[in-house]
Design a protein around this motif. Structure first.
Motif, PDB file in Angstrom:
ATOM      1  N   PHE A  25      44.636  51.636  43.168  1.00  0.00           N
ATOM      2  CA  PHE A  25      43.331  51.829  43.795  1.00  0.00           C
ATOM      3  C   PHE A  25      43.429  52.573  45.126  1.00  0.00           C
ATOM      4  N   GLY A  26      44.521  53.293  45.326  1.00  0.00           N
ATOM      5  CA  GLY A  26      44.683  54.034  46.556  1.00  0.00           C
ATOM      6  C   GLY A  26      45.048  53.118  47.711  1.00  0.00           C
ATOM      7  N   ALA A  27      44.802  53.609  48.924  1.00  0.00           N
ATOM      8  CA  ALA A  27      45.094  52.847  50.136  1.00  0.00           C
ATOM      9  C   ALA A  27      44.332  53.504  51.283  1.00  0.00           C
ATOM     10  N   GLY A  28      44.292  52.829  52.422  1.00  0.00           N
ATOM     11  CA  GLY A  28      43.662  53.422  53.597  1.00  0.00           C
ATOM     12  C   GLY A  28      42.146  53.337  53.575  1.00  0.00           C
ATOM     13  N   PRO A  29      41.482  54.104  54.437  1.00  0.00           N
ATOM     14  CA  PRO A  29      40.027  53.984  54.600  1.00  0.00           C
ATOM     15  C   PRO A  29      39.220  54.388  53.376  1.00  0.00           C
ATOM     16  N   HIS A  30      39.825  55.116  52.437  1.00  0.00           N
ATOM     17  CA  HIS A  30      39.101  55.553  51.239  1.00  0.00           C
ATOM     18  C   HIS A  30      39.588  54.836  49.977  1.00  0.00           C
ATOM     19  N   ASP A  31      40.220  53.663  50.131  1.00  0.00           N
ATOM     20  CA  ASP A  31      40.669  52.966  48.925  1.00  0.00           C
ATOM     21  C   ASP A  31      39.454  52.479  48.135  1.00  0.00           C
ATOM     22  N   CYS A  32      39.684  52.112  46.879  1.00  0.00           N
ATOM     23  CA  CYS A  32      38.592  51.803  45.954  1.00  0.00           C
ATOM     24  C   CYS A  32      37.878  50.511  46.354  1.00  0.00           C
ATOM     25  N   LEU A  33      36.543  50.585  46.465  1.00  0.00           N
ATOM     26  CA  LEU A  33      35.745  49.405  46.786  1.00  0.00           C
ATOM     27  C   LEU A  33      35.838  48.342  45.689  1.00  0.00           C
ATOM     28  N   ALA A  34      36.071  48.788  44.459  1.00  0.00           N
ATOM     29  CA  ALA A  34      36.008  47.886  43.306  1.00  0.00           C
ATOM     30  C   ALA A  34      37.385  47.396  42.872  1.00  0.00           C
ATOM     31  N   ARG A  35      38.319  47.269  43.798  1.00  0.00           N
ATOM     32  CA  ARG A  35      39.681  46.891  43.429  1.00  0.00           C
ATOM     33  C   ARG A  35      39.751  45.481  42.843  1.00  0.00           C
ATOM     34  N   ARG A  36      38.822  44.596  43.161  1.00  0.00           N
ATOM     35  CA  ARG A  36      38.779  43.267  42.541  1.00  0.00           C
ATOM     36  C   ARG A  36      37.870  43.264  41.323  1.00  0.00           C
ATOM     37  N   TYR A  37      36.797  44.003  41.395  1.00  0.00           N
ATOM     38  CA  TYR A  37      35.813  44.022  40.316  1.00  0.00           C
ATOM     39  C   TYR A  37      36.397  44.604  39.030  1.00  0.00           C
ATOM     40  N   VAL A  38      37.157  45.686  39.130  1.00  0.00           N
ATOM     41  CA  VAL A  38      37.664  46.378  37.937  1.00  0.00           C
ATOM     42  C   VAL A  38      38.567  45.484  37.081  1.00  0.00           C
ATOM     43  N   PRO A  39      39.619  44.853  37.641  1.00  0.00           N
ATOM     44  CA  PRO A  39      40.471  44.006  36.790  1.00  0.00           C
ATOM     45  C   PRO A  39      39.719  42.838  36.169  1.00  0.00           C
ATOM     46  N   LEU A  40      38.779  42.240  36.909  1.00  0.00           N
ATOM     47  CA  LEU A  40      38.027  41.116  36.358  1.00  0.00           C
ATOM     48  C   LEU A  40      37.130  41.565  35.209  1.00  0.00           C
TER      49      LEU A  40
END
Length: 536
Positions: free
Chosen positions: A474-489
């Motif tokens: 999901f990338g890293a830093g200020p532009h990392d993915c907002l949905a990093r928890r939502y997607v796997p669930l």
């Protein structure tokens, strides 16, 4: 010193003898006489040779010491390879060094395969900004929040993050359960209509993910016909995002960029209409949020009421937890379009590989079924909820391993907005693309032993969970993915429900394990499957 400067800058200066000789009338006349004897083709050839030499010299200068071809193909570089990318060529490029380069026409591109350099790019907004490809702003929108930097981006992002809290995500699950049920029936019906013969399911996987995204974004505000149309056409927007496009091709009918732009504009307009309907609905007293746009609009309404009460002179007013400005329908539509752009191809890729790999690994599928049935107390029809999805240890390990094994994002293109010293010995020139790669970090054999083996247990009994620096899905830093928890669930919800309600068989072809690169990774044969309803 001042006097010296004054003397040096005052009065006519005597030019060097050589300069005076070169500019004598005789010299100029001789040069003019020489050139006047040239034909048109000699002028053209000389000009082209100068351009080629300049292009080659600039490439060598920019390349410096990093890996890459010693010389580039004149002018166009590896243009044809860029149009038809081959995954093995990416692997070879990443293996050539921590930094490598290519130059396509006027665009110099640096690829970073080293994990730490990738992190540096992700976390250096003062040196590089997300760009995807040069034409991306024309497709996604020049005012799109994903291209913002600094305070403007941080404020926008801060307003969007509450849309992915546990409380908000829990309200999206019922509509997702309904979408999954509808499309699982479509999978079975499609296989029956094909007389039980294998068929490529990648198109239907694209459609189900488009439906999941659109329903999560807009609930019942968007029609099924619109979802089907977007699912059918959205690949045109992806296809338009090539590294290099023919100049002005966006204005030439039926080119990739022309089609992509028309598709993007149509989706923008559809999403803006949905936003308007949402605002009207959520203004109704007692309206309950069930979608992302519902929650976002409610936060706007709460913020507006707070500001109105403050303006009226009230002092004892509780500040809302997500104080944001009012967004127009077009801004909402454009933002949700970026969500769809970020999710559509990536989620379709992950879904395709997940169904293919689980069909190939019945041992993994059986364990996943057992866990999901137990979590439902033996009732396979019981709907999932957030606590249930979070409790699925093995299912979530399967999803994480899939995202590592076949990462839906293999790299993220950035643009160097100034000279960027990425290592002590190499500086990426301003205006170049710098592309941090995610795939090498996720297949590092030191961090993930036997990285080409699909092994969910590495997340349970192994130490993969602790290797956070390599987890660049999901990338890293200020532009990392907002949905990093939502997607796997969401993926856990999909595959858990499918495991209990469906049986499917993968019919391998010689191209099943070949990787097609289309924004992300897909099996070359489109994943031929047969679905049947599970009886027990």
């Amino acid at each position: 010193m001042a006097a010296d400067i004054g003397n040096a800058s005052s009065g006519p200066q005597e030019l060097p003898q050589a300069w005076r000789l070169d500019n004598t009338p005789e010299s100029i006349e001789a040069l003019s006489s020489f050139l006047s004897g040239w034909s048109t083709w000699q002028y053209v050839v000389t000009f082209l040779v100068c351009v080629v030499v300049y292009d080659q010299v600039m490439y060598i200068k920019r390349k410096g010491s990093i890996a890459g071809p010693t010389f580039k193909i004149p002018l166009m570089g590896p243009f044809l390879q860029a149009i038809h990318p081959v995954f093995d060529e990416y692997l070879a490029q990443w293996a050539s060094g921590p930094l490598s380069c290519v130059s396509v026409f006027h665009k110099f591109v640096v690829l970073a395969s080293d994990r730490d350099i990738a992190h540096k790019v992700f976390k250096s907004p003062s040196y590089a900004e997300p760009c995807l490809v040069p034409v991306a702003k024309d497709i996604l929108g020049h005012k799109s929040w994903v291209f913002l930097q600094g305070k403007a981006h941080a404020e926008y992002r801060r307003g969007l993050m509450p849309l992915f809290t546990n409380k908000a995500m829990a309200t999206y699950l019922p509509v997702q359960e309904k979408v999954l049920a509808d499309y699982f029936d479509k999978f079975v019906t499609a296989s029956k209509a094909n007389k039980g013969l294998p068929m490529a399911f990648m198109p239907l996987f694209r459609e189900i993910n488009c439906a999941l995204s659109c329903r999560t974004f807009f609930g019942h505000y968007i029609s099924q016909d619109s979802i089907k149309r977007i699912a059918d056409d959205f690949y045109l927007a992806t296809a338009a995002l090539e590294l290099v496009n023919i100049p002005l091709s966006m204005y030439i009918p039926f080119t990739k960029t022309w089609l992509g732009k028309r598709t993007a504009d149509a989706v923008h307009a559809e999403f803006a209409k949905c936003a308007a309907v949402c605002k009207a609905n959520m203004a109704t007293p007692g309206a309950t949020p069930t979608s992302i746009v519902d929650h976002w609009v409610l936060h706007m309404f709460e913020s507006n009421r707070y500001r109105e009460r403050i303006a009226a002179g009230e002092t004892d007013v509780e500040k809302p937890p997500n104080l944001i400005r009012e967004f127009t329908d077009d801004e909402i539509g454009e933002t949700l379009f970026t969500f769809l752009f970020a999710s559509q191809d990536a989620s379709s890729s992950a879904t395709t590989w997940l169904f293919q790999i689980l069909a190939q690994r019945p041992d993994v599928l059986d364990r996943l079924r057992e866990e999901n049935l137990a979590a439902r107390g033996g009732d396979k029809t019981k709907p999932f909820d957030l606590p249930m999805l979070e409790s699925l240890t093995y299912t979530n390990a399967v999803v994480k391993e899939l995202l590592r094994h076949r990462p839906p994002v293999i790299f993220v293109p950035y643009l160097a907005i100034k000279d960027f010293p990425v290592t002590p010995t190499y500086t990426v020139p301003k205006g170049s693309m710098i592309i941090p790669s995610c795939y090498p970090a996720l297949h590092d054999p030191v961090v993930y032993p036997n990285p080409d083996v699909f092994d969910p247990d590495r997340w349970i009994t192994g130490d993969a969970e602790s290797k956070t620096k390599n987890w660049l899905v999901f990338g890293a830093g200020p532009h990392d993915c907002l949905a990093r928890r939502y997607v796997p669930l969401s993926m856990a919800g999909m595959i858990g429900k499918a495991a209990l309600e469906l049986d499917w068989a993968h019919h391998a072809t010689p191209r099943s394990e070949e990787i097609r690169v289309f924004a992300t990774l897909f099996p070359m044969d489109g994943c031929p499957l047969v679905f049947t309803k599970r009886s027990s």
